[in-house]
Motif scaffolding. Structure first.
Motif, PDB file in Angstrom:
ATOM      1  N   ALA A  86      42.320  30.536 -23.968  1.00 16.20           N
ATOM      2  CA  ALA A  86      42.956  31.188 -25.118  1.00 16.20           C
ATOM      3  C   ALA A  86      43.803  32.378 -24.668  1.00 16.20           C
ATOM      4  O   ALA A  86      44.849  32.672 -25.256  1.00 16.20           O
ATOM      5  N   VAL A  87      43.372  33.046 -23.608  1.00 17.31           N
ATOM      6  CA  VAL A  87      44.107  34.201 -23.081  1.00 17.31           C
ATOM      7  C   VAL A  87      45.514  33.779 -22.634  1.00 17.31           C
ATOM      8  O   VAL A  87      46.448  34.575 -22.674  1.00 17.31           O
ATOM      9  N   PHE A  88      45.659  32.512 -22.253  1.00 17.85           N
ATOM     10  CA  PHE A  88      46.939  32.012 -21.747  1.00 17.85           C
ATOM     11  C   PHE A  88      47.720  31.228 -22.810  1.00 17.85           C
ATOM     12  O   PHE A  88      48.650  30.501 -22.485  1.00 17.85           O
ATOM     13  N   MET A 114      32.521  22.695 -32.293  1.00 16.21           N
ATOM     14  CA  MET A 114      32.614  23.986 -31.615  1.00 16.21           C
ATOM     15  C   MET A 114      31.975  25.067 -32.496  1.00 16.21           C
ATOM     16  O   MET A 114      32.227  25.107 -33.702  1.00 16.21           O
ATOM     17  N   PRO A 115      31.145  25.955 -31.905  1.00 15.79           N
ATOM     18  CA  PRO A 115      30.496  27.009 -32.695  1.00 15.79           C
ATOM     19  C   PRO A 115      31.506  27.887 -33.427  1.00 15.79           C
ATOM     20  O   PRO A 115      32.613  28.135 -32.935  1.00 15.79           O
ATOM     21  N   GLN A 116      31.089  28.369 -34.569  1.00 14.60           N
ATOM     22  CA  GLN A 116      31.974  29.169 -35.404  1.00 14.60           C
ATOM     23  C   GLN A 116      32.428  30.439 -34.707  1.00 14.60           C
ATOM     24  O   GLN A 116      33.564  30.883 -34.876  1.00 14.60           O
ATOM     25  N   TYR A 117      31.552  31.053 -33.890  1.00 16.11           N
ATOM     26  CA  TYR A 117      31.948  32.309 -33.246  1.00 16.11           C
ATOM     27  C   TYR A 117      33.110  32.102 -32.276  1.00 16.11           C
ATOM     28  O   TYR A 117      33.961  32.991 -32.112  1.00 16.11           O
ATOM     29  N   TYR A 129      44.135  25.454 -33.206  1.00 13.26           N
ATOM     30  CA  TYR A 129      43.224  24.386 -32.818  1.00 13.26           C
ATOM     31  C   TYR A 129      43.098  23.397 -33.977  1.00 13.26           C
ATOM     32  O   TYR A 129      43.307  23.733 -35.133  1.00 13.26           O
ATOM     33  N   GLU A 130      42.791  22.176 -33.588  1.00 12.64           N
ATOM     34  CA  GLU A 130      42.616  21.087 -34.544  1.00 12.64           C
ATOM     35  C   GLU A 130      41.276  20.442 -34.244  1.00 12.64           C
ATOM     36  O   GLU A 130      40.904  20.291 -33.073  1.00 12.64           O
ATOM     37  N   ASP A 179      36.130  31.708 -34.536  1.00 12.95           N
ATOM     38  CA  ASP A 179      36.498  33.022 -35.075  1.00 12.95           C
ATOM     39  C   ASP A 179      37.309  33.815 -34.052  1.00 12.95           C
ATOM     40  O   ASP A 179      38.308  34.461 -34.396  1.00 12.95           O
ATOM     41  N   ASP A 180      36.868  33.763 -32.777  1.00 16.84           N
ATOM     42  CA  ASP A 180      37.606  34.459 -31.712  1.00 16.84           C
ATOM     43  C   ASP A 180      39.030  33.905 -31.590  1.00 16.84           C
ATOM     44  O   ASP A 180      39.997  34.660 -31.436  1.00 16.84           O
ATOM     45  N   LEU A 181      39.147  32.580 -31.652  1.00 15.13           N
ATOM     46  CA  LEU A 181      40.475  31.957 -31.541  1.00 15.13           C
ATOM     47  C   LEU A 181      41.351  32.329 -32.731  1.00 15.13           C
ATOM     48  O   LEU A 181      42.552  32.591 -32.566  1.00 15.13           O
TER      49      LEU A 181
END
Length: 199
Positions: free
Chosen positions: A69-71, A85-88, A100-101, A91-93
């Motif tokens: 995600a940093v890139f 994928m976990p919600q946390y 994301y899909e 949330d970060d993304l």
């Protein structure tokens, strides 16, 4: 156990390497995955990455999603709804503005990807064995599914695999999971070298 490496780092005066803590994170795997991606793509910037399989308990995909995600990566999360994928992580993304899909099938969702990172769907996560039987075939990557992928497309896997990548993929130019495992040797040697004071 989740959080064990963090706890250890707080109570000792020596370096602690998190080489995987339960279903949480796997930072050393993420480093070798980043190295593998840059080896195959020439860059880490703005890639489209599919993460397939058990995204709920798969610690490798948690670390890789946060690192890429940093890139500026864009993601496809391919999993059954109960292994999403976990919600946390999502949330970060969202906070980073990363696209994301979420999909529930491998076939038909890989032709626009640069990287497909496959993880094992773990039978032991299913309370009802029939539920496992219903989804396992949907998450097997086969050679005949690769006819329309991009030229630079690569398949990665943290290994070991069970049946989620058919062996007929092994001899294609898209399979990179064996070199990926070899890259793990170099990456972890480098980590140990740095911890011992090397430059």
């Amino acid at each position: 156990t989740e959080g064990a490496a963090r706890y250890a780092s707080e109570v000792v005066d020596v370096p602690v390497v998190n080489a995987g803590d339960g279903a949480n994170q796997h930072p050393t795997q993420a480093l070798l995955d980043l190295y593998s991606i840059i080896k195959t793509q020439g860059s880490l910037e703005n890639l489209k990455i599919g993460l397939a399989g058990d995204l709920r308990f798969g610690r490798t995909v948690h670390s890789l999603a946060q690192a890429m995600a940093v890139f500026g990566a864009e993601f496809k999360f391919i999993s059954p709804s109960f292994l999403e994928m976990p919600q946390y992580i999502k949330d970060d993304l969202d906070e980073m503005g990363i696209k994301y899909e979420e999909c529930d099938d491998v076939e038909g969702n890989i032709d626009d990807l640069d990287i497909l990172y496959v993880t094992r769907i773990q039978r032991e996560r299913f309370a009802d064995p029939e539920d496992y039987e219903k989804v396992k075939g949907s998450y097997i990557l086969r050679k005949n599914m690769l006819t329309n992928v991009k030229e630079n497309f690569k398949v990665m896997h943290p290994l070991p695999r069970v049946d989620e990548i058919h062996t007929d993929v092994d001899d294609t130019e898209f399979a990179y999971y064996f070199p990926q495992a070899k890259n793990g040797v170099y990456t972890r040697e480098a980590i140990i070298h740095l911890l011992l004071g090397g430059k």
